[in-house]
Write a protein that holds these residues in place. Sequence first.
Motif, PDB file in Angstrom:
ATOM      1  N   ARG A 107      14.231 -44.337  10.898  1.00 43.05           N
ATOM      2  CA  ARG A 107      14.687 -43.861  12.207  1.00 43.05           C
ATOM      3  C   ARG A 107      16.209 -43.826  12.300  1.00 43.05           C
ATOM      4  O   ARG A 107      16.786 -42.903  12.890  1.00 43.05           O
ATOM      5  CB  ARG A 107      14.096 -44.746  13.304  1.00 43.05           C
ATOM      6  CG  ARG A 107      12.607 -44.515  13.491  1.00 43.05           C
ATOM      7  CD  ARG A 107      12.001 -45.406  14.556  1.00 43.05           C
ATOM      8  NE  ARG A 107      10.652 -44.925  14.906  1.00 43.05           N
ATOM      9  CZ  ARG A 107       9.872 -45.481  15.817  1.00 43.05           C
ATOM     10  NH1 ARG A 107      10.279 -46.569  16.479  1.00 43.05           N
ATOM     11  NH2 ARG A 107       8.683 -44.970  16.078  1.00 43.05           N
ATOM     12  N   SER A 115      17.473 -47.373  21.556  1.00 39.89           N
ATOM     13  CA  SER A 115      16.883 -46.059  21.865  1.00 39.89           C
ATOM     14  C   SER A 115      16.502 -45.305  20.601  1.00 39.89           C
ATOM     15  O   SER A 115      15.631 -44.424  20.635  1.00 39.89           O
ATOM     16  CB  SER A 115      17.855 -45.221  22.705  1.00 39.89           C
ATOM     17  OG  SER A 115      18.939 -44.720  21.936  1.00 39.89           O
ATOM     18  N   GLY A 171      10.001 -47.262  20.123  1.00 43.26           N
ATOM     19  CA  GLY A 171       9.064 -46.170  20.358  1.00 43.26           C
ATOM     20  C   GLY A 171       7.854 -46.238  19.452  1.00 43.26           C
ATOM     21  O   GLY A 171       7.882 -46.880  18.393  1.00 43.26           O
ATOM     22  N   ASP A 190       4.644 -45.386  16.914  1.00 39.30           N
ATOM     23  CA  ASP A 190       4.456 -44.718  15.627  1.00 39.30           C
ATOM     24  C   ASP A 190       2.975 -44.814  15.289  1.00 39.30           C
ATOM     25  O   ASP A 190       2.382 -45.886  15.440  1.00 39.30           O
ATOM     26  CB  ASP A 190       5.291 -45.388  14.535  1.00 39.30           C
ATOM     27  CG  ASP A 190       5.214 -44.652  13.214  1.00 39.30           C
ATOM     28  OD1 ASP A 190       4.226 -44.868  12.468  1.00 39.30           O
ATOM     29  OD2 ASP A 190       6.131 -43.871  12.918  1.00 39.30           O
ATOM     30  N   ASP A 212       6.296 -46.652  25.211  1.00 38.32           N
ATOM     31  CA  ASP A 212       7.500 -46.076  25.806  1.00 38.32           C
ATOM     32  C   ASP A 212       8.369 -45.428  24.734  1.00 38.32           C
ATOM     33  O   ASP A 212       8.682 -46.063  23.715  1.00 38.32           O
ATOM     34  CB  ASP A 212       8.314 -47.168  26.506  1.00 38.32           C
ATOM     35  CG  ASP A 212       7.495 -47.940  27.526  1.00 38.32           C
ATOM     36  OD1 ASP A 212       7.129 -47.349  28.538  1.00 38.32           O
ATOM     37  OD2 ASP A 212       7.220 -49.133  27.276  1.00 38.32           O
ATOM     38  N   PRO A 213       8.827 -44.199  24.942  1.00 35.22           N
ATOM     39  CA  PRO A 213       9.692 -43.569  23.948  1.00 35.22           C
ATOM     40  C   PRO A 213      11.035 -44.268  23.872  1.00 35.22           C
ATOM     41  O   PRO A 213      11.512 -44.881  24.844  1.00 35.22           O
ATOM     42  CB  PRO A 213       9.837 -42.139  24.465  1.00 35.22           C
ATOM     43  CG  PRO A 213       9.528 -42.214  25.921  1.00 35.22           C
ATOM     44  CD  PRO A 213       8.543 -43.316  26.089  1.00 35.22           C
ATOM     45  N   GLN A 227      14.014 -43.186  23.978  1.00 40.27           N
ATOM     46  CA  GLN A 227      15.021 -42.695  24.906  1.00 40.27           C
ATOM     47  C   GLN A 227      15.009 -43.458  26.223  1.00 40.27           C
ATOM     48  O   GLN A 227      15.999 -43.472  26.959  1.00 40.27           O
ATOM     49  CB  GLN A 227      14.794 -41.194  25.156  1.00 40.27           C
ATOM     50  CG  GLN A 227      15.868 -40.504  25.968  1.00 40.27           C
ATOM     51  CD  GLN A 227      17.245 -40.572  25.317  1.00 40.27           C
ATOM     52  OE1 GLN A 227      17.343 -40.645  24.086  1.00 40.27           O
ATOM     53  NE2 GLN A 227      18.291 -40.548  26.126  1.00 40.27           N
ATOM     54  N   THR A 228      13.902 -44.144  26.520  1.00 44.12           N
ATOM     55  CA  THR A 228      13.800 -44.966  27.730  1.00 44.12           C
ATOM     56  C   THR A 228      14.936 -45.982  27.819  1.00 44.12           C
ATOM     57  O   THR A 228      15.336 -46.372  28.922  1.00 44.12           O
ATOM     58  CB  THR A 228      12.454 -45.729  27.726  1.00 44.12           C
ATOM     59  OG1 THR A 228      11.384 -44.789  27.632  1.00 44.12           O
ATOM     60  CG2 THR A 228      12.274 -46.572  28.964  1.00 44.12           C
TER      61      THR A 228
END
Length: 464
Positions: A111, A229, A233, A235, A244-245, A247-248
């Motif tokens: 990531r 961020s 997230g 997977d 929760d993604p 970007q949250t």
Amino acid sequence: MTITVESSAREQADAVRRRVISARELLDLHLTRIAERNPELTAIVSLDVQRAHEGAAAADDHLARGWPVGPLHGLPFAPKDTHDVAGWRTTYGSPLFADHVPDRDDLVVERIRRAGAVLIGRTNVPEFAAGSHTFNRVFGTTRNPVDPSRSAGGSSGGAACALATGMVPLAEGSDMGGSLRNPASFCGVVGLRPSLGRVPSWPAANQWETTSTSGPMARDVGDLALLLSVIAGPDPRVPHALGDPGQTFAPPLHGSLVGLRVGWTADLGGALEVDERVAAVVEEAGRLMVRAGAHVYAGHPDLSLADDTFRTLRAWHFQATFGDLLREHPDGLKPSLADNVRAGERLTGADVARAYQQRSALSETMRAFFEQYDLLVLPTSQVPPFPADQEFPSEVNGSPMPDYLAWMKSAYFITVTGCPAISLPAGGTPEGWPVGVQLVAPHGQDRRLLEIAAAFESARAAGV
């Protein structure tokens, strides 16, 4: 604005995106700082300057072509040396793996690469990340950036030291018994142990073993939110990952301490032996919160089950992970790690079942506690940075520490609750050594915890 290695990660990334500074130039700034500080501190290991230059050149070419870029584009980055990086030496701090080169990335590294970071090397760790003092027989000891005669903590000690000295703008690590939080406290940076499932790990020999988690480190809370961020997230390869993604959790953060209900404790009701210098900093953190508008009460959950729970699950996990390796190489592991593996061999199914039942009870204890309070505040570490030539503190306030775990209870008691916990710089000892304070929120409330942490950070910076 002139970009330096002390600039925030957000400022550095923004400057690269706007082409105020090239990724090559940013890399050179950090390589210069590494050359200045790393020989004394041993924070960055397996440095590969040629490959780093190639990565920075590729990042600049990517921008020149007008292609979309990720949130870490062009930022120099050194993953923890226990997280596999494809094609890059990954030793786990062990002589048995001194020449090991994996053929694929761990998920957290995958990531970070996808977000555009430029890999430059690794950050030093204790052997197999066991213990909260960073030393090993491959690279040596990571030293404290404020006072090199002291420990940088561990197991993410190389990461915390590299951050504090400007060798890297961001860092990642992992935390079982405090390995993100303790070094953050010792080095004066920010370290977050996220809620269980927030930052998924893959591959893993046991996806259902949840005492350890990856997490972010940074010099301030906003930068930490940026990295979270990226690495948070779900997977599909990790069945217990929270949905929760990532970007949250991205900055900006808008928090306040006004009206916050805080349960404050220096020692969990006598369950912890805490150095008086650390206790003084934690007391001042409580007073700061009061001045900033929080309602601070002497209060804490009953975590009396946590010690047996953590030690049992840790020994069980270590035996499962390193038992075969110890049998093949009886003298290949450091003594404290080998002892932990052997302790796991003596466990019964009933012992492990008891630990999981106690962990369930601890989860319920925290749920009830957070019905009354919004936040728990306690020491990150029970001691300030100790001498770097010791494996662990031998005593706290004159009380002997029987093993290399006993001085870390303030961190690992929180581990087995599953709650998110962040270590923030909160002051120092009379000698000038950094001391962090630990803020704990209900499971799943990582964003809320970041907002509160940012408010604490702002209040302290403003001299509230």
